[in-house]
Design an enzyme around this catalytic site. Structure first.
Site, PDB file in Angstrom:
ATOM      1  N   CYS A 113       0.795  -1.189  -0.234  1.00  0.00           N
ATOM      2  CA  CYS A 113       0.069   0.025   0.186  1.00  0.00           C
ATOM      3  C   CYS A 113       0.962   1.403   0.096  1.00  0.00           C
ATOM      4  O   CYS A 113       1.606   1.399   1.012  1.00  0.00           O
ATOM      5  CB  CYS A 113      -0.964  -0.018   1.314  1.00  0.00           C
ATOM      6  N   CYS A 121      -0.857   3.853  -6.422  1.00  0.00           N
ATOM      7  CA  CYS A 121      -1.673   3.264  -5.500  1.00  0.00           C
ATOM      8  C   CYS A 121      -1.947   1.843  -6.038  1.00  0.00           C
ATOM      9  O   CYS A 121      -2.226   1.805  -7.301  1.00  0.00           O
ATOM     10  CB  CYS A 121      -3.033   3.961  -5.288  1.00  0.00           C
TER      11      CYS A 121
HETATM   12  N1  DGL Z   1      -3.968   0.903  -1.921  1.00  0.00           N
HETATM   13  C1  DGL Z   1      -3.635   1.644  -1.269  1.00  0.00           C
HETATM   14  C2  DGL Z   1      -2.324   2.721  -1.669  1.00  0.00           C
HETATM   15  O1  DGL Z   1      -1.583   2.072  -2.619  1.00  0.00           O
HETATM   16  C3  DGL Z   1      -4.342   2.607  -0.246  1.00  0.00           C
HETATM   17  C4  DGL Z   1      -5.537   3.189  -0.912  1.00  0.00           C
HETATM   18  C5  DGL Z   1      -6.331   3.794   0.247  1.00  0.00           C
HETATM   19  O2  DGL Z   1      -7.108   3.022   0.957  1.00  0.00           O
HETATM   20  O3  DGL Z   1      -6.833   5.014   0.117  1.00  0.00           O
HETATM   21  O4  DGL Z   1      -2.292   3.686  -1.374  1.00  0.00           O
END
Ligand code: DGL
Length: 288
Positions: free
Chosen positions: A75, A181
């Site tokens: 993430c 993301c």
């Molecule tokens: N998948 C995550 C990222 O790479 C989180 C996105 C989120 O929960 O806002 O930032």
């Protein structure tokens, strides 16, 4: 030390599956525990303190309960805000994804570039350092507020409308798109629909190569069984949501990369959200 101990993956939801699938392709023998924090999704607009505290809880649980030998923060938002703290606190290897902006610098620095990421990632000190180091002066940063959540909900019409509204002005003007993301690679087709034929940059392969390097270096590669498993955990207090997440994860995961029967055959998943009640009962949003 037993090398069959799993590698823990963390994301706010199913986005980290885009990283896990790259790792699995590279390291098919490993066992994986994937933690989807859907009780607290999205992470994108939460404070640094809240994300640090939450990741800290998740990692201690992954170590205590599942005996993880390494952690991948799949993430970008959690990496940007919490990886420095977590690396100081824990002795096990922590591999953290970041937006693949350096890849643009290495591969197509003259192209007009869009970096799509959460607000939290773009505002972080970690991202600022990366950005100023590799700045090509032809870059637009877009905080895609709410996009991870829309992908998480799986609503195609909302997704298409969102992307059309957000990206339309860049149509025909952009060559490079950084998917900053881990949820966004799941919307690649819809992004292409608005922007046309662009080059996508995604940090998932790099992180997976780094995971492999670290496991090799520390002699932690799994040599105890021919095939690995994936255990999927979700933090929602609702069993219905946990099952929905598993289904979404499964579909996206299979769809995204693992189309070969070889991969499909060794994925065993089960929902175990209920085994960590202390995590999913906590009200994350009030932590700060
Ligand atoms: N998948 C995550 C990222 O790479 C989180 C996105 C989120 O929960 O806002 O930032």
């Amino acid at each position: 030390m037993k090398s069959s101990r799993p590698v823990g993956f963390i994301d706010s939801g199913i986005g980290g599956s885009t990283v896990l699938s790259e790792s699995l392709a590279l390291l098919p023998n490993e066992n994986y525990v994937y933690f989807s924090d859907s009780a607290n999704c999205p992470y994108g607009d939460k404070s640094d303190e809240a994300i640090i505290e939450r990741c800290d809880e998740i990692i201690s649980m992954l170590i205590e309960k599942y005996d993880c030998k390494a952690i991948v923060i799949a993430c970008n938002t959690a990496s940007a805000k919490a990886s420095a703290f977590l690396r100081k606190k824990y002795a096990l290897p922590i591999i953290a994804i970041e937006p693949a902006y350096k890849m643009v610098y290495d591969q197509n620095p003259n192209g007009f570039t869009l970096v799509m990421a959460t607000k939290g990632t773009l505002e972080s000190e970690k991202f600022h350092k990366l950005y100023y180091k590799y700045n090509n002066h032809k870059t637009a940063l877009i905080a895609c507020v709410g996009l991870a959540d829309i992908i998480e909900q799986g609503d195609k019409t909302r997704l298409e409308n969102y992307l059309d509204e957000t990206l339309n002005e860049y149509k025909g003007k952009v060559q490079n798109v950084v998917l900053g993301c881990t949820h966004y690679p799941l919307a690649i087709k819809e992004i292409q629909k608005v922007l046309g034929n662009v080059n996508f940059f995604n940090g998932a392969k790099g992180v997976s190569r780094q995971l492999k390097r670290v496991l090799e270096e520390k002699e932690l590669l799994n040599n105890e069984q021919p095939r690995g498993n994936i255990l999927f955990l979700d933090s929602s207090p609702s069993e219905e949501i946990r099952n929905e997440k598993l289904e979404l994860f499964d579909t996206k995961f299979i769809y995204y990369f693992l189309t070969s029967p070889y991969f499909k055959s060794f994925i065993k998943m089960r929902t175990e959200g209920s085994v960590i009640p202390h995590l999913y009962q906590k009200d994350f949003v009030t932590l700060d």
